[in-house]
Design an enzyme around this catalytic site. Structure first.
Site, PDB file in Angstrom:
ATOM      1  N   GLU A 228     -25.538 -55.417 -14.932  1.00 35.01           N
ATOM      2  CA  GLU A 228     -26.737 -56.039 -15.470  1.00 35.01           C
ATOM      3  C   GLU A 228     -26.767 -57.531 -15.135  1.00 35.01           C
ATOM      4  OE1 GLU A 228     -29.205 -54.614 -16.853  1.00 35.01           O
ATOM      5  OE2 GLU A 228     -28.480 -52.632 -17.411  1.00 35.01           O
ATOM      6  N   HIS A 251     -33.752 -55.515 -18.717  1.00 37.48           N
ATOM      7  CA  HIS A 251     -33.362 -54.596 -19.782  1.00 37.48           C
ATOM      8  C   HIS A 251     -33.350 -55.336 -21.119  1.00 37.48           C
ATOM      9  CE1 HIS A 251     -30.262 -51.354 -21.248  1.00 37.48           C
ATOM     10  NE2 HIS A 251     -31.454 -51.196 -21.748  1.00 37.48           N
TER      11      HIS A 251
END
Length: 367
Positions: A228, A251
């Protein structure tokens, strides 16, 4: 922070609006975007329409204007048609698409949505999708009951080959790592779309990139990545960047105030139940066990032990000195978890039971 992306088309972008089909609010939106607007309250005769459409970039119409192949042939700069009405029968869609006007746009009504993982989120998506008129099919390794008119399929392969859109909602486990790889992507319908908002390791990213670039997939939307990104900017790299038929989003769905409040309630409640009753439902690395509330006459023993043969026999031998109201045991990998409600006469008996279980070589924790 990255620089904001301009929503404006090149200078002197022209928009032709016909039949009074756009409210003043809509006209103002187009003007604020910097577009040059020409507005007619009625439909135009075909010869006049052919003249007006020659150099415009977009046309807004209602049901009376007929954008036939003959009319569209006159358009030199047209890239989009907006139909401010119900239906698009007045537009030659095939001619428009083959000339780059409104290509690759689809209604989702009547399309099949395949949901992989029919848990809390997958089942909620199922209900929302049905509201849009989609046909919902799902696949889950567990036996779960459908909501609404959704239909569970027996195999992942069947879901892949029949779905127009596929949405992933599975946890990150060794079994789900790269579960959507080159083989599964090749099994999907040509032109289908893949959505991954579950975990970044579930999809083989290079394989997905290849399927998109080859044109086998119509597009993808990805909200999670194997690694991420921690910040905005040019440091983020992925084989999916630059693909025109792909949406990459941060996200951050759990970062809203409402989501943080809901997470606080959910996690705190789970901790209270585990500490107070030994309930482990929702645990990701532990057997999921829950017993109904115990009676006032009983005490609850919970035990974690190594999952090897013979342990349960030894534990039950120790518990056999008492009346066992109810008991449950489950395992996950190398760990087993037991919960039992016992009628015990004195505190010394309770301590003897705990000491006996703790003395077993396979014991990990007992309380």
């Amino acid at each position: 922070m990255t620089s904001p992306v301009s929503t404006k088309l090149p200078p002197k972008t022209k928009v032709l609006l016909l039949e009074g089909g756009v409210s003043q609010t809509g006209v103002e939106i187009l003007k604020e975007a910097g577009y040059e607007i020409e507005y007619f309250t009625k439909a135009l005769p075909e010869d006049q329409l052919k003249q007006k459409i020659k150099d415009v970039h977009a046309v807004g119409i209602r049901s009376k204007t007929q954008l036939t192949a003959e009319v569209l042939k006159e358009a030199q700069n047209l890239v989009a048609v907006g139909c401010f009405c119900i239906g698009t029968n007045q537009v030659n869609l095939e001619y428009a698409a083959t000339h780059g006007v409104g290509a690759y746009s689809h209604e989702i009504k009547g399309k099949q949505l395949g949901i992989i993982g029919y848990g809390h989120i997958g089942s909620q998506l199922s209900v929302i999708a049905e509201g849009f008129g989609m046909i919902v099919k799902y696949f889950d390794v567990n036996q779960v009951f459908p909501l609404g008119n959704a239909v569970g399929l027996k195999s992942l392969e069947e879901l892949l080959k029949t779905s127009d859109f596929i949405s992933l909602h599975v946890p990150e486990t060794p079994e789900t790592k790269n579960m959507i790889n080159a083989k599964e992507l090749a099994a999907m319908k040509k032109g289908a779309y893949l959505i991954n908002a579950s975990r970044g390791t579930v999809v083989d990213i290079p394989a997905l990139s290849a399927a998109l670039k080859s044109g086998h997939l119509g597009g993808a939307a990805v909200d999670v990545f194997p690694v991420e990104p921690f910040a905005n900017g040019k440091n983020f790299q992925s084989p999916l960047t630059g693909a025109t038929n792909t949406i990459l989003s941060p996200h951050i769905g759990g970062s809203t105030e409402e989501a943080q409040s809901a997470i606080g309630v959910e996690v705190a409640t789970a901790l209270v139940k585990f500490l107070g009753t030994g309930m482990t439902l929702g645990s990701v690395n532990f057997p999921e066990v829950d017993l109904k509330p115990k009676s006032n006459k009983s005490i609850r023993i919970v035990n974690v032990h190594h999952n090897v043969p013979g342990v349960l026999k030894q534990v039950n031998k120790i518990l056999s000195e008492c009346n066992i109201e109810k008991q449950i045991c489950d395992s996950k990998g190398s760990v087993a978890y037991l919960s039992a409600d016992l009628e015990v006469s004195t505190e010394s008996n309770i301590q003897a039971i705990v000491d006996g279980i703790c003395a077993l070589p396979e014991n990990i924790m007992t309380r």
